[in-house]
Design a protein around this motif. Structure first.
Motif, short mmCIF file in Angstrom:
data_model
loop_
_atom_site.label_atom_id
_atom_site.label_comp_id
_atom_site.label_asym_id
_atom_site.label_seq_id
_atom_site.Cartn_x
_atom_site.Cartn_y
_atom_site.Cartn_z
N SER A 258 0.82 -1.21 0.00
CA SER A 258 0.00 0.00 0.00
C SER A 258 0.86 1.25 0.00
N LEU A 259 0.28 2.33 -0.52
CA LEU A 259 0.80 3.68 -0.36
C LEU A 259 -0.15 4.44 0.55
N ILE B 2 4.32 10.49 2.23
CA ILE B 2 3.60 9.34 1.68
C ILE B 2 4.44 8.11 1.97
N GLY B 3 4.01 7.33 2.91
CA GLY B 3 4.73 6.12 3.29
C GLY B 3 4.11 4.88 2.68
N GLY B 4 4.52 3.74 3.15
CA GLY B 4 4.03 2.48 2.62
C GLY B 4 3.72 1.48 3.70
N SER B 5 3.11 0.38 3.30
CA SER B 5 2.81 -0.70 4.22
C SER B 5 2.77 -2.01 3.46
N ALA B 6 2.91 -3.10 4.19
CA ALA B 6 2.78 -4.44 3.63
C ALA B 6 1.95 -5.26 4.61
N GLY B 7 1.06 -6.09 4.08
CA GLY B 7 0.19 -6.84 4.96
C GLY B 7 -0.51 -7.99 4.28
N VAL B 8 -1.47 -8.54 5.00
CA VAL B 8 -2.26 -9.66 4.50
C VAL B 8 -3.74 -9.31 4.62
N PHE B 9 -4.56 -9.95 3.78
CA PHE B 9 -5.99 -9.74 3.83
C PHE B 9 -6.71 -11.06 3.57
N ASN C 21 -7.59 -1.25 -4.68
CA ASN C 21 -8.64 -0.49 -4.02
C ASN C 21 -8.06 0.71 -3.28
N ALA C 22 -8.93 1.58 -2.82
CA ALA C 22 -8.54 2.78 -2.09
C ALA C 22 -9.53 3.03 -0.97
N THR C 23 -9.03 3.53 0.16
CA THR C 23 -9.90 3.82 1.30
C THR C 23 -9.53 5.17 1.92
N GLN D 67 -5.41 8.36 3.66
CA GLN D 67 -5.90 7.85 2.38
C GLN D 67 -4.92 6.78 1.93
N VAL D 68 -5.44 5.60 1.59
CA VAL D 68 -4.58 4.46 1.27
C VAL D 68 -4.99 3.87 -0.08
N VAL D 69 -3.99 3.56 -0.90
CA VAL D 69 -4.18 2.84 -2.15
C VAL D 69 -3.46 1.51 -2.03
#
Length: 221
Positions: A54-55, A77-84, A189-191, A211-213
């Motif tokens: 994500s951004l 603007i940072g980032g993330s990594a994860g699971v869903f 997706n974006a939230t 805001q996340v993409v």
């Protein structure tokens, strides 16, 4: 003469009878076999699990010692990594209902006046309800509404005094999922999330939002 009349009458009756029989047969519903038409509205049914990147764009309104009331803090603007993971059920050719959840490790921070490190979002998690519309046999457009939790650490802004807290808030989003194969699904997706006004240990309040993409891949069972 009588024989010829009888023969003609019999011929007429035979023709009329065959015509009526053909019409009656055409009115009978065709028999559906396993090799014929099958409904396609179960394409999205089932569980899925995946990974994503994500951004993230962060901002917050802060009230704290040494900061003006209502001061806006803009984060890099940072980032993330994860699971869903999630589950969907297709009600008809038009509607797909589902539930979706995620957990992410986040690498982003707030900056005070565009330079000083004020704090950071360490991780976030969310659960969402989804309502989708199949725009193509293998493409699903959807909207989401849910709730998100985030772990914020504003210790750098408090001179080393511990100032970490967990905040929660409502989340809205839009997205598109596409089945690449029967089991492999791609996601974009974006939230937008607002975490409300929170008391910060060490004094002051924080009102963060982001805001996340996201982009990800999942396996559908």
């Amino acid at each position: 003469m009588r024989a010829e009349i009888k023969f003609a009458a019999a011929a007429v009756i035979a023709v009329v009878g065959s015509t009526v029989a053909a019409q009656a047969q055409s009115m009978v519903a065709p028999v559906v076999t396993s090799n014929m038409y099958q409904p396609s509205y179960s394409a999205w049914d089932g569980f899925y699990v995946g990974a994503q990147g994500s951004l993230i764009g962060m901002k917050s309104h802060e009230i704290a010692p040494g900061i003006l009331v209502g001061e806006q803090l803009l984060g890099d603007i940072g980032g993330s990594a994860g699971v869903f993971a999630g589950y969907r059920y297709q009600l008809s050719d038009w509607f797909v209902l589902g539930v979706d959840a995620e957990v992410n490790n986040v690498a982003t921070q707030f900056e005070f006046n565009g330079a000083q490190n004020y704090g950071a979002l360490k991780w976030d998690a969310a659960v969402r309800a989804t309502l989708g519309y199949p725009v193509a046999p293998n493409v699903l457009a959807y909207g989401t509404v849910g709730y998100s939790w985030g772990r914020f650490d504003f210790t750098p802004s408090r001179g080393g005094v511990a100032a970490a807290f967990t905040a929660g808030g409502f989340q809205l989003g839009l997205g598109v999922d596409m089945m690449i194969t029967q089991n492999l699904m791609a996601r974009l997706n974006a939230t937008w999330t607002h975490y409300g006004v929170n008391n910060v240990p060490g004094g002051g309040t924080s009102e963060p939002s982001n805001q996340v993409v996201r982009a990800g891949l999942a396996w559908k069972f």
